[in-house]
Design a protein around this motif. Structure first.
Motif, mmCIF file in Angstrom:
data_model
loop_
_atom_site.group_PDB
_atom_site.id
_atom_site.type_symbol
_atom_site.label_atom_id
_atom_site.label_comp_id
_atom_site.label_asym_id
_atom_site.label_seq_id
_atom_site.Cartn_x
_atom_site.Cartn_y
_atom_site.Cartn_z
ATOM 1 N N ALA A 20 0.846 -1.193 0.000
ATOM 2 C CA ALA A 20 0.000 0.000 0.000
ATOM 3 C C ALA A 20 0.883 1.244 0.000
ATOM 4 C CB ALA A 20 -0.909 -0.017 1.229
ATOM 5 N N PHE A 178 5.861 -6.857 11.547
ATOM 6 C CA PHE A 178 7.062 -6.969 10.694
ATOM 7 C C PHE A 178 8.309 -7.287 11.514
ATOM 8 C CE2 PHE A 178 4.144 -4.797 7.992
ATOM 9 C CZ PHE A 178 4.373 -5.408 6.775
ATOM 10 N N VAL A 224 8.503 -10.470 -3.567
ATOM 11 C CA VAL A 224 9.417 -9.515 -2.932
ATOM 12 C C VAL A 224 8.689 -8.205 -2.672
ATOM 13 C CG1 VAL A 224 11.626 -8.291 -3.143
ATOM 14 C CG2 VAL A 224 11.342 -10.529 -4.216
HETATM 15 C C1 LIG Z 1 4.538 -0.334 3.208
HETATM 16 C C2 LIG Z 1 3.940 -1.705 3.113
HETATM 17 C C3 LIG Z 1 2.669 -1.839 2.574
HETATM 18 C C4 LIG Z 1 2.087 -3.108 2.478
HETATM 19 N N1 LIG Z 1 0.857 -3.230 1.902
HETATM 20 C C5 LIG Z 1 0.310 -4.463 1.727
HETATM 21 C C6 LIG Z 1 -0.931 -4.631 1.055
HETATM 22 O O1 LIG Z 1 -1.579 -3.668 0.612
HETATM 23 N N2 LIG Z 1 -1.403 -5.903 0.913
HETATM 24 C C7 LIG Z 1 -0.722 -6.995 1.389
HETATM 25 O O2 LIG Z 1 -1.171 -8.136 1.220
HETATM 26 N N3 LIG Z 1 0.465 -6.858 2.014
HETATM 27 C C8 LIG Z 1 0.986 -5.638 2.174
HETATM 28 N N4 LIG Z 1 2.214 -5.504 2.770
HETATM 29 C C9 LIG Z 1 2.990 -6.724 3.120
HETATM 30 C C10 LIG Z 1 3.906 -7.120 1.955
HETATM 31 O O3 LIG Z 1 3.172 -7.451 0.797
HETATM 32 C C11 LIG Z 1 4.793 -8.319 2.316
HETATM 33 O O4 LIG Z 1 3.988 -9.400 2.691
HETATM 34 C C12 LIG Z 1 5.749 -8.007 3.473
HETATM 35 O O5 LIG Z 1 6.372 -6.752 3.299
HETATM 36 C C13 LIG Z 1 6.827 -9.108 3.611
HETATM 37 O O6 LIG Z 1 7.581 -9.217 2.443
HETATM 38 P P1 LIG Z 1 9.073 -8.550 2.311
HETATM 39 O O7 LIG Z 1 9.890 -9.114 3.437
HETATM 40 O O8 LIG Z 1 9.534 -8.983 0.956
HETATM 41 O O9 LIG Z 1 8.870 -7.071 2.452
HETATM 42 C C14 LIG Z 1 2.791 -4.252 2.930
HETATM 43 C C15 LIG Z 1 4.067 -4.096 3.487
HETATM 44 C C16 LIG Z 1 4.640 -2.845 3.588
HETATM 45 C C17 LIG Z 1 6.021 -2.712 4.172
#
Ligand SMILES: Cc1cc2nc3c(=O)[nH]c(=O)nc-3n(C[C@H](O)[C@H](O)[C@H](O)COP(=O)(O)O)c2cc1C
Length: 329
Positions: A20, A178, A224
């Motif tokens: 988002a 997170f 990712v």
């Molecule tokens: C700023 C931000 C916005 C996110 N928005 C969404 C979203 O709209 N829908 C969703 O399913 N996950 C959302 N997430 C979670 C990510 O899709 C993802 O699952 C999470 O960041 C873990 O993956 P990564 O370690 O590659 O960042 C968001 C995460 C962040 C940091």
């Protein structure tokens, strides 16, 4: 290497996560150009779409070159999600994804996002209603559980039985938000318990970790999120490394500045000069992360609200950094 989600061919192994405020048209365009095999939009409210909100429908804007694209939707009532899915389907995305992972209070207190993990029968009814309402594949993105990572396996099985075509698993509970490290073991367990494609997600920071996640969990695709912000090159790096074992050279500062400028132009073209510049703040900070003096540069970039001014500043950064390397050399 290609995976099929429903009837949709995904040419490689990487997926840009829904983020988002980040995965808008501009950023998705850059990630696709840099090798992402698919991208997911920011989440959009099913209720907003069902009630005809103009603001919600702006999230559905994507271009022909963005296929395959998935639109993510959130909500908690089967009928409203079915109605929302129909509105999305009119724009002809390749698939529609149900958000079952958002930990934010505003969302979970309305029984949406990660709250759906607590009620697998409701989640099953939602998926069923969406599958019946549209012709495109319906997928879901979950966390490993609400408090307990075991919930993911049950949820995945219910979703598969209800007709879901793929499932993305972020290996953290809602409670963890997170923090800590993503639990990849739960991704492996969901993979073993289902026969639909599984998309592994959580802490894939580089190509080696992407390959490790695929090897350890058996997941079909790697998603990712945060590590792509300011770094759309990560997708080409992963695709190449997984396919050939070769490392793509890291981008140099001039690549990063040029990408940041391009990102800015795309953002302004899509959102206009005010919003387009304002929404670049997070990505701009990410493009210059780690360079000497980044904190001061970031400060200057964050207070500049004119697109030409931001572009000028970016080139000043490049020039100053290039000169300081020459002096040191
Ligand atoms: C700023 C931000 C916005 C996110 N928005 C969404 C979203 O709209 N829908 C969703 O399913 N996950 C959302 N997430 C979670 C990510 O899709 C993802 O699952 C999470 O960041 C873990 O993956 P990564 O370690 O590659 O960042 C968001 C995460 C962040 C940091």
């Amino acid at each position: 290497m290609a995976t099929k989600i429903g009837n949709v061919d995904i040419p490689g192994v990487t997926v840009l996560a829904p983020l988002a405020g980040v995965t808008d048209h501009a950023f998705r365009t850059l990630c696709r150009e840099q090798g992402a095999s698919m991208a997911v939009t920011e989440m959009v409210s099913a209720r907003g779409l069902a009630e005809g909100s103009e603001r919600s429908s702006e999230y559905l804007d994507f271009d022909e070159h963005e296929h395959p694209i998935s639109v993510q939707v959130f909500g908690s009532e089967p009928e409203i999600l079915a109605d929302g899915a129909q509105v999305i389907a009119e724009r002809k995305p390749d698939m529609i994804d149900l958000n079952c992972g958002c930990p934010v209070k505003k969302i979970v207190t309305r029984n949406a996002g990660a709250a759906l993990l607590k009620d697998p029968p409701l989640l099953g009814r939602i998926i069923s209603a969406m599958v019946q309402a549209v012709d495109v594949p319906v997928t879901l993105k979950i966390r490993s559980g609400w408090e307990d990572a075991d919930e993911a396996v049950r949820v995945a099985q219910v979703a598969e039985d209800a007709g879901a075509s793929a499932i993305a698993v972020h290996g953290r509970t809602r409670e963890a938000k997170f923090t800590g490290q993503a639990n990849w073991d739960i991704i492996a367990r969901v993979k073993q318990a289902t026969s639909i494609p599984v998309i592994g997600n959580g802490d894939v920071r580089n190509p080696e970790l992407a390959k490790e996640m695929m090897d350890v969990t058996g997941c079909d695709l790697v998603m990712v999120g945060r590590w792509a912000i300011g770094n759309p090159w990560i997708f080409k790096g992963i695709e190449t490394f997984v396919a050939t074992g070769e490392k793509v050279p890291d981008p140099v500062l001039s690549d990063k500045i040029e990408m940041a400028v391009r990102h800015l132009h795309l953002s302004v073209a899509a959102k206009g000069p005010r919003k387009g510049v304002f929404e670049m703040r997070r990505p701009l900070a990410a493009y210059i992360k780690g360079i000497p003096g980044a904190a001061q540069y970031r400060q200057a970039l964050m207070t500049e609200d004119d697109a030409d001014g931001v572009e000028r500043l970016l080139y000043v950064i490049l020039e100053e950094q290039t000169q300081s390397v020459e002096v040191m050399g």
